[in-house]
Enzyme design. Structure first.
Site, mmCIF file in Angstrom:
data_model
loop_
_atom_site.group_PDB
_atom_site.id
_atom_site.type_symbol
_atom_site.label_atom_id
_atom_site.label_comp_id
_atom_site.label_asym_id
_atom_site.label_seq_id
_atom_site.Cartn_x
_atom_site.Cartn_y
_atom_site.Cartn_z
ATOM 1 N NE ARG A 377 -3.719 -2.341 2.180
ATOM 2 C CZ ARG A 377 -4.548 -2.754 3.132
ATOM 3 N NH1 ARG A 377 -4.704 -2.027 4.217
ATOM 4 N NH2 ARG A 377 -5.236 -3.860 2.989
ATOM 5 C CD GLN A 395 -4.475 -7.865 4.318
ATOM 6 O OE1 GLN A 395 -4.723 -8.364 3.232
ATOM 7 N NE2 GLN A 395 -5.240 -6.943 4.870
ATOM 8 C CG ASP A 397 -6.960 -11.415 3.803
ATOM 9 O OD1 ASP A 397 -7.944 -11.282 4.551
ATOM 10 O OD2 ASP A 397 -6.810 -10.782 2.739
ATOM 11 C CG HIS A 399 -11.537 -13.275 1.576
ATOM 12 N ND1 HIS A 399 -10.189 -13.216 1.377
ATOM 13 C CD2 HIS A 399 -11.951 -12.000 1.785
ATOM 14 C CE1 HIS A 399 -9.794 -11.953 1.453
ATOM 15 N NE2 HIS A 399 -10.839 -11.196 1.706
ATOM 16 C CE LYS A 483 -15.184 -1.578 11.291
ATOM 17 N NZ LYS A 483 -13.847 -1.056 11.266
ATOM 18 C CG HIS A 529 -13.561 -9.158 3.574
ATOM 19 N ND1 HIS A 529 -12.757 -8.941 2.494
ATOM 20 C CD2 HIS A 529 -14.797 -8.794 3.199
ATOM 21 C CE1 HIS A 529 -13.487 -8.460 1.497
ATOM 22 N NE2 HIS A 529 -14.724 -8.361 1.904
HETATM 23 ZN ZN LIG Z 1 -10.827 -9.205 2.075
#
Ligand SMILES: [Zn+2]
Ligand SMILES: [Zn+2]
Length: 666
Positions: A377, A395, A397, A399, A483, A529
């Site tokens: 980023r 991350q 991460d 999903h 969230k 997410h």
């Molecule tokens: Zn995501």
């Protein structure tokens, strides 16, 4: 003179003259509260105590007044925001011609409580901070009034341009309506364009401190004028401020940038680029353990581990909406063979790619894809901070694609996973926040009302089912769905927001995701997410500070230091080290011809959990004398015995030698 009724929440209405101020009304309702109040909420709007009731309400019902008092989050915001004004007043007083930018309160930054951006005729230095702070105290002690005024926009522009405040003029131009709210601190040179509210007078500001100075750009934009940012903090009492300053001192000792260097864990190298992290072997050893824990749990919890590319064609980012909503945070596109590519700032579209690679049926769901996904980023250099704010990071991460019926179970699964992780890493005081849509008509949310209500109730039901208390935060949802955020407290009482679980109505729609339902018709799956650590880098930084560099046995980069007292037993030391390595411990044998005291000190500084001190007797009897880093000598034992104890600590991922038996990883 007519009267209106006022009341506290759930209280009895009391009549007051309609010209009364909020302060006067509060005095009628509750003298004690009135004395404490810093500001108030009237019909949900934050106002000054001097606001007149008839300007706040036109209907005939009783007006509900909720005082904003000390020791609350709203109260702290008013206090710190008002202190930022006091800071600006002191700067203007000391440095005539200074220009002001913005000066907000900071409530979630563990390092600061507010700042003000200024441009002074001569750049400020750290030495100016105590001088400014002293002037703030002088002004505060005069008990000056914060006075609000409403003037027309042209009048406001005239006043601020007369005062040669071009930045304030720019803000008014951009943000103000026809009527502009300005604040004075009476008898000081200060006037600000601001909506308030503020404390009624400077006497309320008693415990504040200026902390540091940093460079900043107007509007955070490097092409705009360079400013200086003065950071400070404020509390309701001197005791709170002192306690916070003490904690800050402790935090500085634990600063992950410093410990990262001292323990040779990681580095950031300007020649390669700011905000890019180099994990050294010792940091790498810790990361591997963090990853092993994660992968073990992921597999156990039915996730599929995936790997996806670091770049993708630019078209993808149009489809995902990143080009539209997130381009400022992405590195510029690159071209090859007439096609444009972008490096990924998020992994979501890639996991969607795997989902879309074949037709899905309701029988395939839920699908849980997890990846330690590196993303990049474009963060401004001024915002970068050690491991906490970087340009490239990984991350943890995942999903989850599921049907609406199984959302509840999936959310519970994520929360359970997160709680397990906090326990393993030794975080306490877990706080759950549920961010939902606010009623701000300006805010833009994707998805239908039904979808939002349904998603919110799924999250609420999941939390209630587990009996997890949570705080509901209106208006903090992301535009694509509600969230859950989880904050934890570290060893010195600072809170960190780590885990986030987010609903998404947006991407399944944009990518036209489908599954074939039991009815043989296509349906849209729900997408969740979630990241537990957040990022490997940031979590690593938090861990370094949480443990003050003294990692528990299972994470420690060097778990055992083998320290021969004399060169005569070097051979035995090597044999011990080699046996421990075979048993998969991370070992260092210090065979240098040094005094044993120096060797122990060295291992202690490196925060190695166990030191095995070996002399002639140990070599003869094939034993080891064990030192534990926080307890010192814990006795002589056979190598087998030591291995057994050490294994126990590693296998259970024990936080320290005392809770070895605690079966934390189950
Ligand atoms: Zn995501
Ligand atoms: Zn203000």
């Amino acid at each position: 003179m007519s009267e209106i009724n006022v009341q506290l929440k759930d209280g009895t209405p009391v009549p007051v003259p309609d010209s009364a101020t909020v302060a006067e009304a509060l005095k009628r309702l509750d003298r004690d509260l009135a004395k404490q109040a810093l500001a108030a909420k009237v019909k949900g709007r934050e106002v000054d105590l001097t606001a007149q009731l008839d300007t706040l309400s036109s209907d005939n019902g009783a007006i509900e007044i909720e005082p904003i008092i000390p020791q609350t989050r709203d109260g702290l915001e008013v206090l710190r925001h008002s202190t930022a004004h006091l800071l600006a007043a002191a700067v203007l007083d000391l440095f005539p011609g200074a220009k002001l930018g913005i000066g907000p309160a900071l409530l979630d930054d563990p390092r600061y409580g507010f700042f003000y951006d200024v441009i002074t005729p001569q750049p400020l230095t750290e030495a100016d901070l105590p001088v400014i702070e002293k002037r703030m105290k002088q002004i505060a002690s005069k008990n000056l009034v914060y006075r609000r005024d409403e003037i027309s926009k042209p009048e406001a522009l005239r006043i601020f341009s007369e005062r040669q405040e071009p930045l304030k003029c720019e803000l008014i131009d951009e943000k103000a309506g026809d009527v502009v709210s300005v604040y004075y601190i009476d008898d000081s040179p200060f006037i600000d364009f601001c909506l308030g509210p503020h404390v009624p007078n400077t006497n309320k500001l008693r415990a504040f401190k200026l902390l540091s100075l940093a460079g900043a750009y107007w509007k955070g934009d490097a092409s705009q004028p360079q400013m200086q940012r003065i950071y400070g903090t404020a509390f309701f009492t001197q005791e709170e401020l002192d306690a916070w300053l003490k904690q800050r001192e402790e935090a500085e000792k634990r600063d992950h940038r410093r410990l990262g260097r001292e323990l040779d864990l990681f580095s950031i190298q300007e020649e390669y680029g700011q905000g890019l992290i180099f994990w050294h072997p010792k940091g790498g050893a810790i990361r591997k353990e963090m990853e092993d824990y994660l992968r073990e749990q992921l597999v156990r919890r039915g996730y599929g581990l995936v790997y996806t590319p670091h770049i993708a064609k630019r078209e993808l980012w149009y489809t995902s909406g990143h080009e539209e909503n997130y381009a400022d945070s992405m590195f510029s596109p690159m071209e090859f063979e007439g096609q444009e590519f972008r490096i990924k700032p998020m992994n979501c579209p890639f996991h969607i790619g795997i989902y879309k690679s074949t037709q899905r049926s309701y029988r395939d769901l839920p699908l849980r894809y997890a990846e330690l996904g590196a993303v990049y980023r474009a963060e401004l250099s001024g915002t970068l901070h050690g491991l906490a704010r970087v340009r490239g990071f990984t991350q943890d991460d995942a999903h989850i694609f599921c049907t609406s019926e199984s959302v509840h179970a999936e959310i519970l699964g994520c929360i359970d996973f997160a709680f397990n992780m906090f326990e393993v890493f030794g975080f306490k005081d877990i706080k759950v926040e549920l961010s939902v849509r606010g009623d701000d008509p300006e805010a833009h949310y994707l998805g239908t009302d039904e979808q939002w209500e349904w998603a919110e109730s799924a999250l609420v039901n999941a939390l209630n089912a587990k009996g997890i208390p949570y705080q509901r935060i209106e208006g903090e949802a992301v535009f694509y769905g509600p969230k859950i955020d989880i904050r934890v407290e570290d060893a010195i009482g600072r809170t960190w927001q780590l885990t986030t679980v987010q609903f998404d109505f947006n991407l399944p729609e944009r990518f036209q995701l489908e599954y074939i339902g039991e009815d043989n018709k296509p349906h849209r799956p729900v997408m969740i997410h979630r990241a537990l650590f957040g990022s490997m880098e940031r979590f690593f930084g938090v861990l370094i500070e949480h443990y003050a560099g003294a990692f528990p046995m299972w994470l420690a980069p060097v778990q055992v230091a083998v320290l021969p007292i004399t060169d005569r037993v070097n051979e035995y030391a090597e044999q011990v080290a080699s046996e421990l390595r075979d048993a998969r411990f991370r070992v260092e044998a210090n065979l240098r011809s040094e005094k044993i005291g120096a060797k122990i000190r060295d291992a202690q500084l490196q925060k190695v959990p166990f030191m095995l001190v070996l002399g002639d007797r140990e070599a003869e009897q094939k034993t080891v004398a064990v030192r534990e880093r926080s307890r010192g000598d814990i006795g002589t034992m056979s190598l087998e015995e030591f291995k057994k104890m050490a294994h126990g600590l590693v296998e259970t991922r024990a936080l320290n030698i005392n809770n070895q038996a605690q079966e934390v990883q189950q």
